[in-house]
Enzyme design. Sequence first.
Site, PDB file in Angstrom:
ATOM      1  N   GLU A 171       1.110  -1.520  -0.057  1.00 51.14           N
ATOM      2  CA  GLU A 171       0.000   0.121   0.141  1.00 51.14           C
ATOM      3  C   GLU A 171       0.642   1.134   0.492  1.00 51.14           C
ATOM      4  O   GLU A 171      -0.132   2.980   0.734  1.00 51.14           O
ATOM      5  CB  GLU A 171      -0.599   0.274   1.373  1.00 51.14           C
ATOM      6  CG  GLU A 171      -1.653  -0.790   1.043  1.00 51.14           C
ATOM      7  CD  GLU A 171      -1.266  -2.578   1.897  1.00 51.14           C
ATOM      8  OE1 GLU A 171      -2.187  -3.226   1.282  1.00 51.14           O
ATOM      9  OE2 GLU A 171      -0.928  -2.171   2.797  1.00 51.14           O
ATOM     10  N   GLU A 190      -4.645 -11.047  -3.080  1.00 55.90           N
ATOM     11  CA  GLU A 190      -5.459 -11.018  -1.970  1.00 55.90           C
ATOM     12  C   GLU A 190      -7.478 -10.934  -2.361  1.00 55.90           C
ATOM     13  O   GLU A 190      -8.236 -10.868  -1.908  1.00 55.90           O
ATOM     14  CB  GLU A 190      -5.168 -10.256  -0.209  1.00 55.90           C
ATOM     15  CG  GLU A 190      -4.874  -8.519  -1.816  1.00 55.90           C
ATOM     16  CD  GLU A 190      -4.151  -7.933  -0.831  1.00 55.90           C
ATOM     17  OE1 GLU A 190      -5.536  -6.547   0.108  1.00 55.90           O
ATOM     18  OE2 GLU A 190      -2.795  -7.759  -0.167  1.00 55.90           O
TER      19      GLU A 190
END
Length: 712
Positions: free
Chosen positions: A495, A519
């Site tokens: 991120e 994910e």
Amino acid sequence: MNKKSAMMSLVLLPMMSMAQSVTSPNGNVEVKFSLTGNGQPTYEMSYKGKTVCKPSHLGLELVKDKHASKGKDETDLMDGFSETGSKTSSFDETWKPVWGETATIRNNYNELEVNLNQPSTKRNITIRFRVYDYGMGLRYEFPQQNELNYFVIKEEHTQFAMTDDHTAYWIPGDYDTQEYEYQITPMTGIREVISNNREVYKSNSSTTVFSDTGVQTSLQLKTNDGLYINIHEAACLDYPTMHLNLDEKTLTFESWLTPDAVGRKGFIQTPFNTPWRTVLVSDDARDMLSCKLTLNLNEPCKIDDTSWIHPTKYCGVWWNMIVGTKSWAYTYDYPSVRLGVTDYGKCKPNGVHGATNEEVKRYIDFAARNGLHEVLVEGWNEGWEDWFGHQKLDVFDFVTPYPDFDIRMLNDYAHSKGVKLMMHHETSASILNYERHLEDAFNLMNKYGYDAVKTGYVGDIIPRGEYHYSQLSNNHYQHVIETAAKHHIMVNAHEATRPTGICRTWPNLVGNESARGTEYEAFGGSVPYHTVMLPFTRLQGGPMDYTPGIFETQLSTWSNNTSYVHTTLCGQLALYLVMYSPLQMAADLPEHYEKYDDAFQFIRDVACDWDDSKYIEAEPAKYITVARKAKGTDDWFVGGKTGEEEHLAVVKLDFLDKGRKYECAIYQDAADADYEKNPKAYKIVHKTVKKGDTLKIKEARGGGFAVSLKAV
């Protein structure tokens, strides 16, 4: 051996605006520079005589700031320039990356340096072009000077004027996330898709889509006459991340920087160089994957001793939590917890906590049996009960384990098995808190023998109002990398901002996420061509920790999750070659690998550091086939991945050594394999091959193949 040639020529052109040009060493790429009638810097670019960028303007718009200009109106660095001089030079070196796709990388370019003066302000800037056989980079340079010490950027106006309405492979411009599926439209189709999907683009944990025609870099384009063009940036340091915004009438992309909390784009003190703005171009899609423009435009390695940096294969306590059968949190007793106040000894364990001593030991044993180097453990530390969505400043301290995680015992146990634990630092996007605890967190890692950390920045950035890709946030990520280097710790940042080749300078940055990873296969899935786009886009700036290797692709067979992975099992094996990274995870559960042990053999065997790589075939969103030679061996591995259509890969084994035989194991989709209908159907073929042989391998929809070639 390095070879450097000094300046070829020096041309003094005071107060003149005639066009100048510089070509690549082989003459394929040409860049021309000129000043318009009002003194605005302008460039254009061609490849083999075809226009890549039409005349495109350069410049920076500044803001009024009491520190920058003593409260007076600021003069933009956009026009009114005169040229005071220029020079051209050539450079040619071969350097060795600490890890990479090849043992050496050639850095060969011709350079044009243009010095400009703005008479009305008495300010000087330099615009530098480096032109390679496969593209170019340009940047702005601000020498220290009396009339330009501090300034604030309102916007950078670097243009990329396209010749036509090219096919674009893109994700929407966003100040906070890259976790999107790639869209494929004409350039003028960007607005329609963003406008129709506004709500979809708000579904992530932190999103800020800023324009109906804004896109992120790396932007891949394809022209109707067969050129592949890629626009990105390199060496983004102490500067906000660049996006692109399209002017639909002129078909011109223009830089659009990520602002800070009050809307300003960058605070600069001279001397200063901006990041490079890059354009990669070729008539062969394979060059988009093999040419190292972004790395070459970064500075050489700044770490003197790199012996502690090593490519790593790992597994970990992660996928169960992503799918939903395990929890990061230790207890459900409290709706919120406070560090140093909540007594976990009085809490009832929830019974589904993932990071328990028993579970972690199970993964350590699995790693030791199968030659995996490390075990990632998420959810080991106090604070996960209310870690997300509350904008907590003090959510984690990164040193206090839950009662069921014995940090000393588990690290001793791992080391006794020849395995290391991999640290996990989820910051909940509170970069202020992480920096306060950083030294203590890294000292704890040193104490117990951790040498790698996966960081995370899920949620809205604290300080509140900042974005993930602002100058302040980018400086934070770099601070973590450099601090980690002092502690001999490798970093895998999730991120964080998209990478721009900084891993050349700081090779302890062994991975980033910064894109839609595996994910999301548990959150509804990703289109099958997603992993055939990422090498053309996200991976242009550096490797991605994609977390491949999911064998039980239909999650409902072992959980209550109804999603499924949008590849075949062999397509997952292909990702270890197609999605280059020195950090590769065997992301599925140990029991699933034991169920398909013969296919798992490829993950045991495959390397994650290479002496050579050859891209055999490639087309964005369609297919990629690559062969790689394992570091320090004579063994090769080949991987092929396809998108939504079947593909017949033709692999000529011309790269093998003459006169040698190789034991060949081919892991391929079965005849009836399909990512939706029959994803786990595969077969393994063994044969002996030699240089000059050809392999023809059918790939299913969403499928792929993997080949190991071991020298006899």
